[in-house]
Scaffold this active site. Structure first.
Site, PDB file in Angstrom:
ATOM      1  N   ASP A 104     -42.528  66.693  32.711  1.00  0.00           N
ATOM      2  CA  ASP A 104     -43.605  65.811  33.156  1.00  0.00           C
ATOM      3  C   ASP A 104     -44.565  65.538  31.997  1.00  0.00           C
ATOM      4  O   ASP A 104     -44.603  66.277  31.013  1.00  0.00           O
ATOM      5  CB  ASP A 104     -44.398  66.467  34.296  1.00  0.00           C
ATOM      6  CG  ASP A 104     -43.540  66.659  35.533  1.00  0.00           C
ATOM      7  OD1 ASP A 104     -42.547  65.928  35.684  1.00  0.00           O
ATOM      8  OD2 ASP A 104     -43.879  67.554  36.342  1.00  0.00           O
TER       9      ASP A 104
HETATM   10  N1  URA Z   1     -40.657  71.160  36.942  1.00  0.00           N
HETATM   11  C1  URA Z   1     -41.786  70.420  37.080  1.00  0.00           C
HETATM   12  O1  URA Z   1     -42.380  70.377  38.142  1.00  0.00           O
HETATM   13  N2  URA Z   1     -42.213  69.717  36.024  1.00  0.00           N
HETATM   14  C2  URA Z   1     -41.608  69.747  34.809  1.00  0.00           C
HETATM   15  O2  URA Z   1     -42.070  69.104  33.875  1.00  0.00           O
HETATM   16  C3  URA Z   1     -40.456  70.535  34.682  1.00  0.00           C
HETATM   17  C4  URA Z   1     -39.996  71.237  35.757  1.00  0.00           C
END
Ligand code: URA
Length: 242
Positions: A104
């Site tokens: 993310d």
């Molecule tokens: N899980 C998440 O919620 N976000 C990420 O960036 C990676 C794994």
């Protein structure tokens, strides 16, 4: 392989820059000038290619380790938001790289990039048992020893989706290392949400057999070493491509 693709993948410039060089007569094979960008170069001839009189140094497979900083989206281009492409050194930007899975925008840590589509596909598929470990900080319900079993049994997300067994190593009341073997959308955040928590910090420490190089600062990336390439391909049950 097409001459223009071969040269641009190997860091000699964008496809159009390379075509321009070829048409100008700067590229030779075994001393013979080639002016057709679509010319089919055989792998055994790569070592005989020259650009402006110098050996072309063809390297078609590129695999990078990045320490993703916060604030960038995991994509090679986006119309509105800054992407990880901004921190990839220019010489690798025409190599056809893509990120292996997504972090993310606010997530930091280890991101692998490769231009081998089969490797990428296997590394993100839950079929190949590739575990990823995240350092998680939360607020809300504090961690307690009983949570280990809850995560091991498979968290049911709020939309009813059941996750595969995960390993929770509790570090403090609000910090843990969580290892998962799949990569559903926002998976870690949704697992925490399903157990009464909100993720305040998320950092990926490892991906399959690779751990984030401590010498890589946020925003840095480097090529994988020979050993790292070997163990990554072995984890995906493939022959390594260097
Ligand atoms: N899980 C998440 O919620 N976000 C990420 O960036 C990676 C794994």
């Amino acid at each position: 392989m097409r001459l223009d693709k071969c040269l641009s993948n190997s860091g000699h410039g964008s496809r159009s820059e390379v075509r321009h060089q070829i048409k100008k007569g700067l590229v030779s094979l075994q001393g013979r000038v080639i002016t057709d960008p679509a010319y089919n170069v055989r792998e055994q001839d790569f070592s005989q290619l020259t650009v402006a009189g110098k050996p072309a140094q063809i390297k078609l497979n590129v695999h990078l380790m990045m320490h993703k900083p916060p604030g960038l989206i995991t994509a090679m281009e986006d119309k509105k938001l800054p992407t990880i492409a901004e921190i990839i050194p220019a010489k690798w930007l025409n190599s056809g790289l893509f990120p292996v899975g997504r972090l993310d925008r606010d997530t930091t840590g280890l991101l692998i990039l490769t231009n081998d589509g089969i490797l990428c596909h296997r590394l993100i598929s839950p079929r190949w048992d590739i575990w990823k470990t995240y350092q998680v900080e939360i607020d809300g319900q504090v961690f307690s020893a009983a949570d280990k079993t809850v995560f091991q049994d498979g968290i049911v997300l709020e939309d009813g989706l059941k996750c595969m067994p995960a390993n929770l190593d509790i570090l403090t009341a609000n910090q843990a290392n969580l290892s998962i073997q799949e990569g559903k959308f926002h998976q870690v955040k949704r697992m925490m949400q399903a157990t009464g928590r909100r993720v305040t910090k998320l950092h990926r420490l490892s991906f399959g057999p690779l751990t984030l190089d401590e010498g890589l600062l946020p925003g840095d990336c480097r090529e994988l070493t020979k050993r790292e390439i070997e163990i990554l391909y072995a984890a995906a049950q493939l022959e390594p491509k260097f």
